[in-house]
Motif scaffolding. Structure first.
Motif, short mmCIF file in Angstrom:
data_model
loop_
_atom_site.label_atom_id
_atom_site.label_comp_id
_atom_site.label_asym_id
_atom_site.label_seq_id
_atom_site.Cartn_x
_atom_site.Cartn_y
_atom_site.Cartn_z
N UNK A 10 0.81 -1.22 0.00
CA UNK A 10 0.00 0.00 0.00
C UNK A 10 0.84 1.26 0.00
N UNK A 11 1.93 1.25 0.76
CA UNK A 11 2.83 2.40 0.79
C UNK A 11 3.49 2.63 -0.56
N UNK A 12 3.91 1.55 -1.20
CA UNK A 12 4.55 1.67 -2.52
C UNK A 12 3.55 2.20 -3.55
N UNK A 13 2.32 1.66 -3.53
CA UNK A 13 1.30 2.12 -4.47
C UNK A 13 0.98 3.59 -4.24
N UNK A 14 0.88 4.00 -2.98
CA UNK A 14 0.62 5.41 -2.66
C UNK A 14 1.75 6.31 -3.11
N UNK A 15 2.98 5.87 -2.93
CA UNK A 15 4.13 6.67 -3.35
C UNK A 15 4.16 6.84 -4.87
N UNK A 16 3.82 5.77 -5.59
CA UNK A 16 3.79 5.85 -7.06
C UNK A 16 2.71 6.81 -7.52
N UNK A 17 1.51 6.74 -6.91
CA UNK A 17 0.43 7.65 -7.28
C UNK A 17 0.76 9.10 -6.93
N UNK A 18 1.39 9.32 -5.78
CA UNK A 18 1.78 10.67 -5.39
C UNK A 18 2.83 11.23 -6.34
N UNK A 19 3.77 10.40 -6.73
CA UNK A 19 4.78 10.85 -7.69
C UNK A 19 4.12 11.24 -9.02
N UNK A 20 3.18 10.44 -9.50
CA UNK A 20 2.48 10.78 -10.74
C UNK A 20 1.66 12.05 -10.61
#
Length: 100
Positions: A10-20
């Motif tokens: 979940x943290x990795x997915x959130x970080x990817x979405x925030x970066x985008x």
């Protein structure tokens, strides 16, 4: 899947979405969606619908306009401004009487 691996995923997915979200504008135009790199990266204006933008709207979104020109999407700025002018003219001119 254990709780810790679910949390990490979940943290990795959130970080990817925030970066985008901080790196790209998602611009909705009359011809569809366009992905435009933000200049500079920030969280504001992640999704912008430009289908009904007027010249005043573009004046309020100068960073978006600059990013679109740098990405070679300046045609979208002109198309939305032209569409707004056409709408204004159609509102100002009375309907032509139909000849029968």
């Amino acid at each position: 899947m254990s709780r810790i691996s679910t949390f990490v995923l979940g943290m990795v997915a959130g970080a990817i979405l925030l970066h985008g979200a901080t790196t790209y504008h998602i611009v909705r135009a009359a011809d569809g969606f366009h992905l435009v790199a933000k200049q500079p990266p920030r969280l504001s204006e992640t999704y912008v619908d430009i289908r009904a933008f007027t010249m005043n709207d573009w004046a309020g979104h100068t960073q978006l306009a600059s990013a679109m020109v740098q990405a070679g999407q300046q045609k979208l700025i002109g198309d939305s401004a032209t569409g707004a002018i056409h709408e204004t003219v159609n509102e100002l001119l009375p309907a032509w009487p139909k000849k029968e």
